[in-house]
Design a protein around this motif. Structure first.
Motif, PDB file in Angstrom:
ATOM      1  N   ARG A 163      -6.571 -11.202   0.578  1.00  0.00           N
ATOM      2  CA  ARG A 163      -6.429 -10.798   2.172  1.00  0.00           C
ATOM      3  C   ARG A 163      -5.710  -9.648   2.353  1.00  0.00           C
ATOM      4  N   ARG A 164      -4.428  -9.638   1.780  1.00  0.00           N
ATOM      5  CA  ARG A 164      -3.632  -8.350   1.812  1.00  0.00           C
ATOM      6  C   ARG A 164      -4.364  -7.084   1.451  1.00  0.00           C
ATOM      7  N   ALA A 165      -5.001  -7.087   0.269  1.00  0.00           N
ATOM      8  CA  ALA A 165      -5.366  -5.860  -0.374  1.00  0.00           C
ATOM      9  C   ALA A 165      -6.718  -5.514   0.402  1.00  0.00           C
ATOM     10  N   LEU A 166      -7.575  -6.398   1.063  1.00  0.00           N
ATOM     11  CA  LEU A 166      -8.777  -5.897   1.932  1.00  0.00           C
ATOM     12  C   LEU A 166      -8.212  -5.377   3.198  1.00  0.00           C
ATOM     13  N   ASP A 167      -7.103  -6.266   3.828  1.00  0.00           N
ATOM     14  CA  ASP A 167      -6.687  -5.723   5.001  1.00  0.00           C
ATOM     15  C   ASP A 167      -6.270  -4.252   5.182  1.00  0.00           C
ATOM     16  N   LEU A 168      -5.401  -3.954   4.028  1.00  0.00           N
ATOM     17  CA  LEU A 168      -5.017  -2.629   3.882  1.00  0.00           C
ATOM     18  C   LEU A 168      -6.172  -1.637   3.626  1.00  0.00           C
ATOM     19  N   LEU A 169      -7.060  -1.988   2.965  1.00  0.00           N
ATOM     20  CA  LEU A 169      -8.107  -1.124   2.473  1.00  0.00           C
ATOM     21  C   LEU A 169      -8.826  -0.911   3.715  1.00  0.00           C
ATOM     22  N   ILE A 170      -9.263  -1.836   4.638  1.00  0.00           N
ATOM     23  CA  ILE A 170     -10.040  -1.786   5.656  1.00  0.00           C
ATOM     24  C   ILE A 170      -9.243  -0.994   6.912  1.00  0.00           C
ATOM     25  N   GLU A 171      -7.986  -1.011   6.913  1.00  0.00           N
ATOM     26  CA  GLU A 171      -7.358  -0.344   7.858  1.00  0.00           C
ATOM     27  C   GLU A 171      -7.259   1.402   7.391  1.00  0.00           C
ATOM     28  N   ARG A 172      -7.232   1.760   6.086  1.00  0.00           N
ATOM     29  CA  ARG A 172      -7.526   2.953   5.658  1.00  0.00           C
ATOM     30  C   ARG A 172      -9.060   3.267   5.884  1.00  0.00           C
ATOM     31  N   ILE A 173     -10.163   2.340   5.969  1.00  0.00           N
ATOM     32  CA  ILE A 173     -11.219   2.714   6.160  1.00  0.00           C
ATOM     33  C   ILE A 173     -11.463   3.250   7.738  1.00  0.00           C
ATOM     34  N   GLU A 174     -10.816   2.557   8.343  1.00  0.00           N
ATOM     35  CA  GLU A 174     -10.848   2.395   9.849  1.00  0.00           C
ATOM     36  C   GLU A 174      -9.793   3.653  10.263  1.00  0.00           C
ATOM     37  N   GLY A 175      -9.314   4.406   9.293  1.00  0.00           N
ATOM     38  CA  GLY A 175      -8.452   5.697   9.902  1.00  0.00           C
ATOM     39  C   GLY A 175      -6.970   5.772   9.626  1.00  0.00           C
ATOM     40  N   PHE A 176      -6.521   4.670   9.275  1.00  0.00           N
ATOM     41  CA  PHE A 176      -5.105   4.816   9.122  1.00  0.00           C
ATOM     42  C   PHE A 176      -4.757   5.682   7.980  1.00  0.00           C
ATOM     43  N   ASP A 177      -3.605   6.610   8.166  1.00  0.00           N
ATOM     44  CA  ASP A 177      -3.348   7.741   7.147  1.00  0.00           C
ATOM     45  C   ASP A 177      -1.729   7.984   6.935  1.00  0.00           C
ATOM     46  N   GLY A 178      -1.021   6.488   7.111  1.00  0.00           N
ATOM     47  CA  GLY A 178       0.291   6.910   6.842  1.00  0.00           C
ATOM     48  C   GLY A 178       0.692   6.673   5.247  1.00  0.00           C
ATOM     49  N   LEU A 179       2.070   6.544   5.194  1.00  0.00           N
ATOM     50  CA  LEU A 179       2.515   6.252   3.914  1.00  0.00           C
ATOM     51  C   LEU A 179       1.918   4.982   3.041  1.00  0.00           C
ATOM     52  N   GLY A 180       1.859   5.033   1.769  1.00  0.00           N
ATOM     53  CA  GLY A 180       1.571   3.794   1.265  1.00  0.00           C
ATOM     54  C   GLY A 180       2.146   2.482   1.490  1.00  0.00           C
ATOM     55  N   ARG A 181       1.700   1.456   1.670  1.00  0.00           N
ATOM     56  CA  ARG A 181       2.294   0.096   1.952  1.00  0.00           C
ATOM     57  C   ARG A 181       2.418  -0.641   0.498  1.00  0.00           C
ATOM     58  N   HIS A 182       3.672  -0.940  -0.056  1.00  0.00           N
ATOM     59  CA  HIS A 182       3.715  -1.618  -1.377  1.00  0.00           C
ATOM     60  C   HIS A 182       4.253  -3.018  -1.144  1.00  0.00           C
ATOM     61  N   GLU A 183       3.459  -3.833  -1.394  1.00  0.00           N
ATOM     62  CA  GLU A 183       3.706  -5.232  -1.073  1.00  0.00           C
ATOM     63  C   GLU A 183       3.593  -6.132  -2.174  1.00  0.00           C
ATOM     64  N   PHE A 184       4.466  -7.339  -2.242  1.00  0.00           N
ATOM     65  CA  PHE A 184       4.591  -8.300  -3.100  1.00  0.00           C
ATOM     66  C   PHE A 184       3.843  -9.498  -2.245  1.00  0.00           C
ATOM     67  N   VAL A 185       2.903 -10.347  -3.143  1.00  0.00           N
ATOM     68  CA  VAL A 185       2.367 -11.625  -2.680  1.00  0.00           C
ATOM     69  C   VAL A 185       3.092 -12.839  -3.272  1.00  0.00           C
ATOM     70  N   ALA A 186       2.960 -13.856  -2.985  1.00  0.00           N
ATOM     71  CA  ALA A 186       3.839 -14.902  -3.620  1.00  0.00           C
ATOM     72  C   ALA A 186       3.052 -15.325  -4.822  1.00  0.00           C
ATOM     73  N   HIS A 187       3.987 -15.897  -5.861  1.00  0.00           N
ATOM     74  CA  HIS A 187       3.675 -16.700  -7.050  1.00  0.00           C
ATOM     75  C   HIS A 187       4.339 -17.964  -7.156  1.00  0.00           C
ATOM     76  N   SER A 188       3.651 -18.797  -8.258  1.00  0.00           N
ATOM     77  CA  SER A 188       4.486 -19.871  -8.487  1.00  0.00           C
ATOM     78  C   SER A 188       4.215 -20.356  -9.615  1.00  0.00           C
ATOM     79  N   LEU A 189       5.191 -21.361 -10.355  1.00  0.00           N
ATOM     80  CA  LEU A 189       5.110 -21.713 -11.782  1.00  0.00           C
ATOM     81  C   LEU A 189       4.660 -23.059 -11.624  1.00  0.00           C
ATOM     82  N   VAL A 190       3.252 -23.258 -12.178  1.00  0.00           N
ATOM     83  CA  VAL A 190       2.581 -24.502 -12.124  1.00  0.00           C
ATOM     84  C   VAL A 190       2.754 -25.299 -13.513  1.00  0.00           C
ATOM     85  N   VAL A 191       3.374 -26.282 -13.285  1.00  0.00           N
ATOM     86  CA  VAL A 191       3.987 -26.997 -14.570  1.00  0.00           C
ATOM     87  C   VAL A 191       3.034 -28.198 -14.909  1.00  0.00           C
ATOM     88  N   ARG A 192       2.629 -28.222 -16.228  1.00  0.00           N
ATOM     89  CA  ARG A 192       1.647 -29.143 -16.714  1.00  0.00           C
ATOM     90  C   ARG A 192       2.423 -29.485 -18.282  1.00  0.00           C
TER      91      ARG A 192
END
Length: 338
Positions: free
Chosen positions: A301-330
C-alpha cells in the motif's frame, strides 16, 4: 449488469462520480472507508475501468513495473502477488522483471527506455549502490524496496531489518540458547541484506549479554535450501555445536532443518531454528518455522501510494519509510516456558 458505468458505481456506493473516479485512478487522498465502499460496489457490479480511454487522455500506460532479483525466492513471489492485487485496485496492471545476476537489468529499469512503457517502477535492487541509483534515474518515477541504501532523491519502503534481527536473537536467548549461529553470510562482498541482519544479530547478542563468536557465523554462497543444507552440514561436521540457528531467510531455514535432521539433532529440543519472510512454506513444514514477517499488505500500500503520487506529479525529496514487522512464533523456536 452489462455496460456498467461510473455513475452506476457511484449510485450503488452512495458517493459522487468524482469519488469513484478518484478511487479508480488510484488517487491517495481518499478515506480508506470510502475507498473500501467504492471497491465493494465495483466488485458487486463487475465494473471495469476503460483503461484505454484513460491512457489516451493522460498519456499514461496504466502499467507499473516490479523488478526484483529472483522470482524463485518465495518472498518475492508472494510480494508480487500482493502488489499485483493492490495495483489492480488502483486501476494499474503490474509487469514483472527479474534482474537476476545482471546489474544492467537494474540500470535499464531506472533509465529512460522504461518511459512510455510503464508509468512507474518498483525496484528491489541487489547490485546498484545508492550513488549509482541516483545517477541512473531518468524520466520514470521510481520507488525502492528492500534493504539497499537509497539516495535522498528517491522514495524507499522497507522493514527495520536490524531491529528485527535483534528481536530474533532476544527470542532465542529467552529460550535459554547461548550458542546462536548465523546462517549464512557471504564469504566476500556481503549483500546489504546480510550486512543489516548481521548487525542486528550482533546487537541482539550484546543486548542479551552473550559473546559475539565469529566461529558461529557460517559463511558461503547460499542460494537455495540444498546449498544451505550442505553449508551448515559441513560446519556441523567440522565441530560447530550451536544450540540455535538464525537463518537469513526461509529457504536457508529449510536447509538447516534438513542438515540437523540428517545428523540426528532434534528441532527445537537440541537446536532451535528461525527463518525470515514467513513464506507459505514456513507453516507447512514440520516443525513449523518461527519467522520474521513483514507486513506485506502495508508495504504494498505505501509503496504504491508513494509511486502514484510521483506519477501524479509530486517532485519533492525522497520519503524513506519503515513498515511494521512481527516475529511469528511456531514450533522450531517456541514461546519460552515460565
Amino acid at each position: 449488469m452489462p455496460n456498467v458505468r461510473l455513475s452506476d458505481v457511484a449510485q450503488h456506493a452512495g458517493v459522487s462520480t468524482k469519488t469513484v473516479s478518484n478511487v479508480v485512478h488510484g488517487y491517495v487522498h481518499v478515506r480508506e472507508s470510502t475507498r473500501a465502499k467504492v471497491q465493494r460496489a465495483i466488485d458487486e457490479l463487475g465494473y471495469r475501468p476503460n483503461l484505454r480511454g484513460r491512457n489516451l487522455a493522460t498519456g499514461r500506460t496504466g502499467m507499473i513495473a516490479l523488478a526484483f532479483p529472483d522470482l524463485r525466492i518465495p518472498y518475492f513471489a508472494e510480494l508480487a502477488h500482493v502488489l499485483s492485487r493492490a495495483a489492480g485496485e488502483r486501476g494499474y496492471r503490474l509487469l514483472l522483471e527479474e534482474s537476476g545476476d545482471a546489474p544492467d537489468v537494474e540500470r535499464a529499469m531506472l533509465s529512460a527506455q522504461e518511459a512510455g512503457v510503464v508509468d512507474g517502477v518498483l525496484l528491489q535492487p541487489s547490485w546498484l549502490n545508492s550513488t549509482e541509483i541516483a545517477q541512473h534515474r531518468r524520466g520514470v518515477p521510481v520507488v525502492l524496496l528492500g534493504e539497499s541504501a537509497a539516495p535522498l532523491s528517491l522514495d524507499h519502503v522497507r522493514i527495520d531489518n536490524i531491529g528485527a534481527a535483534a528481536q530474533v536473537v532476544e527470542h532465542l536467548a529467552a529460550l535459554g540458547r547461548r550458542r546462536i549461529a548465523y546462517l549464512c553470510a557471504e564469504e566476500s562482498a556481503p549483500s546489504e541484506t546480510s550486512r543489516q541482519r548481521l548487525i542486528g544479530y550482533q546487537q541482539g547478542l550484546e543486548a542479551c549479554g552473550l559473546p559475539v563468536d565469529p566461529s558461529l557465523i557460517v559463511t558461503g554462497r547460499v542460494v537455495d535450501a540444498h546449498s544451505a543444507a550442505r553449508t551448515l552440514g559441513a560446519a556441523l561436521d567440522d565441530g560447530m555445536a550451536p544450540d540455535a540457528v538464525f537463518c537469513r531467510d526461509d529457504l536457508v531455514a529449510l536447509g538447516a532443518l534438513r542438515a540437523l535432521g540428517e545428523r540426528g539433532l532434534r528441532v527445537p529440543e537440541d537446536v532451535a531454528v528461525t527463518g525470515w519472510d514467513d513464506s507459505r512454506l514456513a507453516s507447512a513444514v514440520r516443525p513449523s518455522l518461527t519467522c520474521v514477517r513483514a507486513d506485506e499488505a502495508e508495504l504494498a500500500r505505501r509503496a504504491l501510494d508513494l509511486l502514484i503520487e510521483r506519477i501524479e506529479g509530486f517532485d519533492g525529496l525522497g520519503r524513506h519509510e519503515f513498515v511494521a514487522h512481527s516475529l511469528v512464533v511456531r514450533e522450531s523456536a517456541p514461546e519460552p516456558t515460565a
